[in-house]
Design a protein around this motif. Structure first.
Motif, PDB file in Angstrom:
ATOM      1  N   ALA A 118     -27.062  19.615 -18.267  1.00 33.13           N
ATOM      2  CA  ALA A 118     -26.061  18.728 -18.238  1.00 33.13           C
ATOM      3  C   ALA A 118     -24.955  18.798 -19.424  1.00 33.13           C
ATOM      4  CB  ALA A 118     -26.620  17.074 -18.383  1.00 33.13           C
ATOM      5  N   LYS A 119     -25.633  19.198 -20.596  1.00 39.96           N
ATOM      6  CA  LYS A 119     -24.787  19.430 -21.715  1.00 39.96           C
ATOM      7  C   LYS A 119     -23.992  20.763 -21.521  1.00 39.96           C
ATOM      8  CE  LYS A 119     -26.998  17.064 -25.558  1.00 39.96           C
ATOM      9  NZ  LYS A 119     -27.690  17.074 -26.815  1.00 39.96           N
ATOM     10  N   MET A 120     -24.598  21.749 -21.146  1.00 44.11           N
ATOM     11  CA  MET A 120     -24.175  23.216 -20.977  1.00 44.11           C
ATOM     12  C   MET A 120     -23.117  22.973 -19.799  1.00 44.11           C
ATOM     13  SD  MET A 120     -25.503  24.492 -23.418  1.00 44.11           S
ATOM     14  CE  MET A 120     -26.313  23.591 -24.317  1.00 44.11           C
ATOM     15  N   TYR A 121     -23.491  22.197 -18.842  1.00 39.74           N
ATOM     16  CA  TYR A 121     -22.456  22.213 -17.568  1.00 39.74           C
ATOM     17  C   TYR A 121     -21.074  21.273 -18.255  1.00 39.74           C
ATOM     18  CZ  TYR A 121     -20.606  21.528 -13.073  1.00 39.74           C
ATOM     19  OH  TYR A 121     -19.772  21.780 -11.937  1.00 39.74           O
ATOM     20  N   GLY A 122     -21.248  20.560 -19.014  1.00 43.79           N
ATOM     21  CA  GLY A 122     -20.305  19.860 -19.794  1.00 43.79           C
ATOM     22  C   GLY A 122     -19.157  20.801 -20.480  1.00 43.79           C
ATOM     23  N   ILE A 123     -20.023  21.820 -21.168  1.00 48.02           N
ATOM     24  CA  ILE A 123     -19.325  22.843 -21.814  1.00 48.02           C
ATOM     25  C   ILE A 123     -18.410  23.747 -20.844  1.00 48.02           C
ATOM     26  CG2 ILE A 123     -19.393  24.990 -23.306  1.00 48.02           C
ATOM     27  CD1 ILE A 123     -21.993  23.762 -24.663  1.00 48.02           C
ATOM     28  N   CYS A 124     -19.192  24.074 -19.641  1.00 50.24           N
ATOM     29  CA  CYS A 124     -18.668  24.922 -18.577  1.00 50.24           C
ATOM     30  C   CYS A 124     -17.187  24.418 -18.205  1.00 50.24           C
ATOM     31  CB  CYS A 124     -19.769  25.298 -17.335  1.00 50.24           C
ATOM     32  SG  CYS A 124     -20.854  26.113 -18.216  1.00 50.24           S
ATOM     33  N   LEU A 125     -17.658  22.946 -17.691  1.00 48.65           N
ATOM     34  CA  LEU A 125     -16.182  22.523 -17.414  1.00 48.65           C
ATOM     35  C   LEU A 125     -15.269  22.504 -18.219  1.00 48.65           C
ATOM     36  CD1 LEU A 125     -17.616  19.052 -15.758  1.00 48.65           C
ATOM     37  CD2 LEU A 125     -16.640  21.047 -14.432  1.00 48.65           C
ATOM     38  N   ARG A 126     -15.298  22.297 -19.549  1.00 46.58           N
ATOM     39  CA  ARG A 126     -14.331  22.219 -20.676  1.00 46.58           C
ATOM     40  C   ARG A 126     -13.385  23.537 -20.501  1.00 46.58           C
ATOM     41  NH1 ARG A 126     -15.429  22.224 -25.363  1.00 46.58           N
ATOM     42  NH2 ARG A 126     -17.726  21.862 -25.402  1.00 46.58           N
ATOM     43  N   TYR A 127     -14.186  24.859 -20.233  1.00 48.81           N
ATOM     44  CA  TYR A 127     -13.724  26.216 -20.419  1.00 48.81           C
ATOM     45  C   TYR A 127     -13.231  26.710 -19.026  1.00 48.81           C
ATOM     46  CZ  TYR A 127     -15.215  26.834 -25.089  1.00 48.81           C
ATOM     47  OH  TYR A 127     -15.528  26.652 -26.603  1.00 48.81           O
ATOM     48  N   ALA A 128     -13.717  25.947 -18.119  1.00 47.12           N
ATOM     49  CA  ALA A 128     -13.309  26.574 -16.737  1.00 47.12           C
ATOM     50  C   ALA A 128     -11.903  25.790 -16.052  1.00 47.12           C
ATOM     51  CB  ALA A 128     -14.557  26.303 -15.827  1.00 47.12           C
ATOM     52  N   ALA A 129     -11.507  26.660 -15.399  1.00 50.24           N
ATOM     53  CA  ALA A 129     -10.167  25.942 -14.604  1.00 50.24           C
ATOM     54  C   ALA A 129     -10.450  25.047 -13.461  1.00 50.24           C
ATOM     55  CB  ALA A 129      -9.316  27.355 -14.033  1.00 50.24           C
ATOM     56  N   ASN A 130     -11.923  25.400 -12.880  1.00 50.06           N
ATOM     57  CA  ASN A 130     -12.155  24.558 -11.645  1.00 50.06           C
ATOM     58  C   ASN A 130     -13.746  24.423 -11.669  1.00 50.06           C
ATOM     59  OD1 ASN A 130     -12.879  26.750 -10.283  1.00 50.06           O
ATOM     60  ND2 ASN A 130     -10.937  27.139  -9.995  1.00 50.06           N
ATOM     61  N   SER A 131     -14.413  23.546 -10.807  1.00 52.25           N
ATOM     62  CA  SER A 131     -15.386  23.443 -10.977  1.00 52.25           C
ATOM     63  C   SER A 131     -16.268  24.487 -10.238  1.00 52.25           C
ATOM     64  CB  SER A 131     -15.907  22.043  -9.859  1.00 52.25           C
ATOM     65  OG  SER A 131     -15.486  22.288  -8.831  1.00 52.25           O
ATOM     66  N   GLU A 132     -15.873  25.493  -9.421  1.00 58.03           N
ATOM     67  CA  GLU A 132     -16.447  26.644  -8.952  1.00 58.03           C
ATOM     68  C   GLU A 132     -16.546  27.704 -10.031  1.00 58.03           C
ATOM     69  OE1 GLU A 132     -17.845  27.732  -6.112  1.00 58.03           O
ATOM     70  OE2 GLU A 132     -17.792  25.503  -5.823  1.00 58.03           O
ATOM     71  N   ASP A 133     -15.637  27.854 -10.949  1.00 58.73           N
ATOM     72  CA  ASP A 133     -15.865  28.784 -12.088  1.00 58.73           C
ATOM     73  C   ASP A 133     -16.868  28.247 -13.020  1.00 58.73           C
ATOM     74  OD1 ASP A 133     -13.792  30.435 -11.163  1.00 58.73           O
ATOM     75  OD2 ASP A 133     -12.461  30.047 -12.743  1.00 58.73           O
ATOM     76  N   ALA A 134     -16.802  26.957 -13.271  1.00 58.40           N
ATOM     77  CA  ALA A 134     -17.789  26.151 -14.275  1.00 58.40           C
ATOM     78  C   ALA A 134     -19.147  26.341 -13.658  1.00 58.40           C
ATOM     79  CB  ALA A 134     -17.469  24.547 -14.124  1.00 58.40           C
ATOM     80  N   LYS A 135     -19.318  26.390 -12.074  1.00 59.62           N
ATOM     81  CA  LYS A 135     -20.785  26.636 -11.778  1.00 59.62           C
ATOM     82  C   LYS A 135     -21.181  28.058 -12.124  1.00 59.62           C
ATOM     83  CE  LYS A 135     -22.725  25.917  -7.138  1.00 59.62           C
ATOM     84  NZ  LYS A 135     -22.446  25.727  -5.926  1.00 59.62           N
ATOM     85  N   ASP A 136     -20.328  29.193 -11.811  1.00 62.42           N
ATOM     86  CA  ASP A 136     -20.553  30.309 -12.085  1.00 62.42           C
ATOM     87  C   ASP A 136     -20.833  30.767 -13.644  1.00 62.42           C
ATOM     88  OD1 ASP A 136     -19.793  31.032  -9.484  1.00 62.42           O
ATOM     89  OD2 ASP A 136     -17.868  31.792  -9.820  1.00 62.42           O
ATOM     90  N   ILE A 137     -20.279  30.173 -14.427  1.00 62.28           N
ATOM     91  CA  ILE A 137     -20.468  30.103 -15.728  1.00 62.28           C
ATOM     92  C   ILE A 137     -21.711  29.676 -16.250  1.00 62.28           C
ATOM     93  CG2 ILE A 137     -19.702  29.678 -18.077  1.00 62.28           C
ATOM     94  CD1 ILE A 137     -16.598  29.509 -16.869  1.00 62.28           C
TER      95      ILE A 137
END
Lengths: 184, 132
Positions: free
Chosen positions: A33-52
């Motif tokens: 959950a914490k790491m996905y929070g970081i991914c969402l901040r750096y990603a342009a969309n949720s798909e990119d966040a999921k990949d990261i």
């Protein structure tokens, strides 16, 4: 019989080092959950966040042997995810679409953003920033890196880091301002 | 005066208060954005574990790291020994062959009881036959 208690961080790391899939899943559950929070901040969309998120966890598990127990494990993981996000956009050549410019004057807007914005709203606004602005903004304003460190991480000049941060601020302020006007 | 000019500039466009508040909050350790957590999509773990198994199949597990390193060093040493032997001059090599194929070995292989005595002064192997 299998116990249900959550093992401590040290046991989790040891288990993952031995390639134990149960421990890997438990480590994932603890930090996802914490790491996905970081991914969402750096990603342009949720798909990119999921990949990261996926790439980041694979890197964590495959590089776990390099973790020195002297520092915080969460901090180490955080750095891996931040670097994975930077790499993600570097691979796509989308990080440096912005030209180097002098720091621009930030427009003066009286907005009480803190009263009206929740963390989720700010994250949503940040995700709308252009890639370069967003990365610099996250690194400087949220993670607390200096412009010098950001310049090294992103392979850009310190001036570019500063100017992108200033532009990100201006962009966010404008968005917050127009959002408040819409509400009012 | 330079400072008056700067002051006038500052008064014309003072820093936005709202932004300063945001920045201050963001930079504080323990700010909400730094610790912002969101539940990941449910299928993420499946993708990660399948990627991991692919990666693990391409890499030897940790338990095999040290024997692999030991084997690598052993191979290096064997290669160096062979290379050194190949570089040794012929006379020494012949002496080496002689010592291997010489009387000492022959005596040891025959059914006569022998003991091998090393003569330290001459660095040669002497053979002494023992009475049966």
């Amino acid at each position: 019989m299998q116990s249900n208690h959550l093992p401590n961080e040290h046991d989790l790391i040891e288990g993952c080092l031995l390639g134990n899939p149960i421990m890997q899943k438990k480590l994932y559950d603890k930090f996802a959950a914490k790491m996905y929070g970081i991914c969402l901040r750096y990603a342009a969309n949720s798909e990119d966040a999921k990949d990261i998120l996926q790439d980041g966890f694979v890197k964590v598990f495959t590089n776990l042997i390099k973790f020195k127990a002297a520092g915080s494990f969460e901090g180490w993981m955080r750095r891996i995810f931040v670097n994975t996000a930077i790499e993600h956009y570097r691979r796509k050549n989308q990080l440096y679409a912005i030209t180097e410019n002098q720091e621009e004057r930030i427009p003066n807007q009286e907005v009480s953003a803190l009263d009206t914005l929740e963390a989720d709203d700010i994250v949503r606004l940040i995700s709308e920033l252009p890639n370069g602005y967003r990365t610099v903004f996250n690194l400087f304003a949220v993670e607390g890196y200096s412009h010098k460190e950001i310049a090294t991480m992103m392979n850009i000049s310190e001036g570019t880091s500063k100017s992108q941060y200033a532009r990100a601020k201006a962009w966010l302020q404008e968005k917050i301002g127009s959002r408040n006007q819409d509400k009012g | 005066m330079e400072w008056k000019k700067k002051l006038a500039e500052y008064q014309a466009t003072p820093p936005p208060t709202a932004w300063n508040e945001i920045e201050e909050t963001l930079l504080q350790d323990g700010n909400s954005l730094y610790h912002h957590a969101v539940s990941p999509p449910t299928d993420s773990w499946e993708s990660i574990s399948s990627k991991l198994s692919l990666t693990e199949n391409n890499h030897a597990p940790r338990a095999f790291h040290w024997p692999r390193t030991a084997l690598r060093y052993a191979a290096m040493i064997a290669f160096l020994a062979l290379a050194t032997t190949a570089m040794i001059n012929n006379s020494f090599r012949n002496a080496l062959i002689e010592s291997i194929q010489g009387t000492g070995i022959k005596a040891a292989l025959s059914d006569t009881q022998h003991i091998l005595i090393k003569d330290s002064s001459k660095h040669k192997i002497m053979v002494k036959q023992l009475p049966r």
